[in-house]
Design a protein around this motif. Structure first.
Motif, short mmCIF file in Angstrom:
data_model
loop_
_atom_site.label_atom_id
_atom_site.label_comp_id
_atom_site.label_asym_id
_atom_site.label_seq_id
_atom_site.Cartn_x
_atom_site.Cartn_y
_atom_site.Cartn_z
N ALA A 137 0.64 -1.24 -0.12
CA ALA A 137 0.04 -0.09 0.00
C ALA A 137 0.84 1.18 -0.04
O ALA A 137 0.18 2.32 -0.06
N LEU A 138 2.38 1.12 0.25
CA LEU A 138 3.03 2.28 0.09
C LEU A 138 3.20 2.82 -1.11
O LEU A 138 3.11 2.15 -2.21
N PRO A 139 2.96 4.30 -1.20
CA PRO A 139 3.24 4.78 -2.52
C PRO A 139 4.68 4.53 -3.15
O PRO A 139 5.47 4.85 -2.40
N PRO A 140 4.85 4.47 -4.24
CA PRO A 140 6.24 4.29 -4.80
C PRO A 140 6.89 5.66 -4.89
O PRO A 140 6.11 6.80 -5.04
N VAL A 141 8.32 5.84 -4.49
CA VAL A 141 9.10 6.76 -4.77
C VAL A 141 9.47 7.05 -5.95
O VAL A 141 10.17 8.16 -6.35
N LEU A 142 9.57 5.94 -6.82
CA LEU A 142 10.34 5.95 -8.20
C LEU A 142 9.52 5.17 -8.86
O LEU A 142 9.19 3.89 -8.37
N ARG A 143 9.54 5.38 -10.33
CA ARG A 143 8.83 4.47 -11.20
C ARG A 143 9.93 4.15 -12.47
O ARG A 143 10.10 5.20 -12.81
N VAL A 144 10.02 2.91 -12.74
CA VAL A 144 11.29 2.51 -13.76
C VAL A 144 10.41 1.52 -14.87
O VAL A 144 9.55 1.13 -14.27
N ASP A 145 11.09 1.45 -15.93
CA ASP A 145 10.62 0.65 -16.83
C ASP A 145 11.65 -0.79 -16.73
O ASP A 145 12.75 -0.70 -16.32
N PRO A 146 11.16 -1.72 -17.24
CA PRO A 146 12.19 -3.06 -17.20
C PRO A 146 13.28 -2.48 -18.11
O PRO A 146 13.16 -1.84 -19.45
N GLY A 147 14.63 -3.00 -17.55
CA GLY A 147 15.79 -2.53 -18.29
C GLY A 147 16.20 -1.27 -17.98
O GLY A 147 17.52 -0.86 -18.46
N ASP A 148 15.68 -0.62 -16.97
CA ASP A 148 16.46 0.75 -16.63
C ASP A 148 17.29 0.54 -15.64
O ASP A 148 17.53 -0.50 -14.76
N SER A 149 18.30 1.35 -15.13
CA SER A 149 19.22 1.37 -14.11
C SER A 149 18.69 2.43 -12.81
O SER A 149 18.37 3.60 -13.29
N VAL A 150 19.23 2.04 -11.82
CA VAL A 150 18.94 3.02 -10.39
C VAL A 150 20.14 2.99 -9.79
O VAL A 150 20.59 2.05 -9.41
N THR A 151 20.48 4.17 -9.75
CA THR A 151 21.67 4.59 -8.60
C THR A 151 20.97 4.64 -7.39
O THR A 151 20.60 5.91 -7.22
N VAL A 152 21.14 4.03 -6.22
CA VAL A 152 20.52 4.13 -5.07
C VAL A 152 21.50 4.38 -4.08
O VAL A 152 22.50 3.62 -3.73
#
Length: 353
Positions: free
Chosen positions: A44-59
């Protein structure tokens, strides 16, 4: 730290992924802030980021406690991101567009760089292991580590130096049941607090998708940890991690599994050590039987000569066991429908999701 090479692009059984998880489509960045962290798993938590398959994220993730400032002395209380924290301080959730139950989420760990300091604590907590070791009560010991991410070494306040092998302890999704769920126990579906030291840069972790959008949360950086995480903590630290995220429409296994620099890995999680071991071995036998075109008894016999069962962690209320088939452990044979790519079975070229 240099980025690891791309992961496999084929499933066991010969099905090709929707795309190779080697060239990211879009690069994202996620930094810690009050609105981008959580201490529970919840669909139920709202997403803080939305990505598409194949994307990269530096966390950029804080340590498991969410320290905003480094300790100056071992065990010193310092400001935290979340007061009255209920679980790990995690980054997320990250929504992956198109993720649905029945798929697997592929999380490739491209690079991990620990912060300049970390900590380890032992004793004090009332756990079965601490009771057995006679370490329950006020006898708490802290190690405060200086971490060198370039040389991959850590040195504590006593001058002991260890090699670093950074990874994230928590990579996971919420259970499908409604409500808030603890981040502490790992789960067969969705992963979470797996604490597996094999999930270093170059590894790809495959997790069964539990909820629409996946709602991935990550964190709990470990600069170094032995199998077992025997004190209940590793070298806990903040971490900067580059992830590439993809989807596997038809995964070869219904449980969490991974391709790592050390080989292929399957997992078991249960309060009973025997059951956790059986889960990890069961999944590995299935994987070997699928890729080698063997009946399960023959795959089990081959596993007996090649597969290692290791206690992943004893710290998380649920035993963790992983089965490891080392890279190039089997150098001959055939895959159902063809020969083993590169002449090996356990490396990153054949086994996969």
């Amino acid at each position: 730290m240099s980025l690891a090479p791309g992961g496999p692009s084929r499933q066991g059984g010969g099905q090709v992924l929707a795309r190779k998880v080697s060239t990211p489509l879009v690069e994202h960045r996620l930094d810690p802030a009050p609105g981008t962290v959580t201490d529970v798993f919840s669909a139920a938590l709202p997403p803080v980021l939305r990505v598409d398959p194949g994307d990269s994220v530096t966390v950029r993730s804080l340590d498991a406690s969410g320290h905003l400032e480094r300790q100056r002395t071992p065990g010193e209380r310092r400001p935290l991101m979340i007061d009255d924290r209920r679980g790990h301080c995690l980054a997320g959730p990250i929504e992956v567009r198109g993720a649905r139950p029945g798929m697997a989420l592929a999380v490739r760990l491209d690079a991990l760089r620990p912060d300049a300091w970390g900590w380890t604590v032992a004793g004090g907590r009332d756990t079965p292991l601490n009771r057995r070791l006679g370490l329950v009560g006020d006898d708490v010991t802290w190690l405060l580590w200086e971490l060198d991410a370039d040389r991959l070494t850590g040195t504590d306040q006593f001058g002991h130096t260890v090699r670093l092998a950074p990874f994230l302890g928590v990579i996971g999704m919420p259970p499908p049941e409604p409500g808030e769920h603890s981040t502490v126990p790992p789960r067969v579906l969705g992963g979470g607090n797996i604490d597996c030291r094999e999930l270093v840069a170059g590894a790809t972790l495959f997790l069964p998708v539990t909820v629409d959008g996946a709602m991935l949360c990550v964190g709990d950086g470990h600069a170094a940890q032995g199998d077992g995480e025997v004190s209940g903590t590793a070298i806990e630290c903040g971490m900067t991690t580059r992830l590439t995220i993809d989807l596997v429409p038809v995964p070869p296994l219904a449980t969490a599994h991974a391709l790592t620099p050390a080989g292929r890995v399957t997992f078991g999680f249960d309060p009973d050590l025997n059951e956790a071991s059986a889960q990890a071995l069961d999944a590995m036998v299935d994987w070997m039987a699928l890729d080698l075109g063997l009946p399960r008894p023959a795959a089990l016999a081959l596993a007996s000569a090649t597969v290692h069962l290791r206690v992943t962690q004893v710290a998380n209320r649920t035993w963790g066991v992983h089965a490891l088939l080392p890279a190039e452990a089997i150098t001959a044979g055939t895959v159902a429908g063809g020969t083993v790519a590169g002449g090996t079975v356990a490396g990153g070229t054949v086994a996969g999701a």
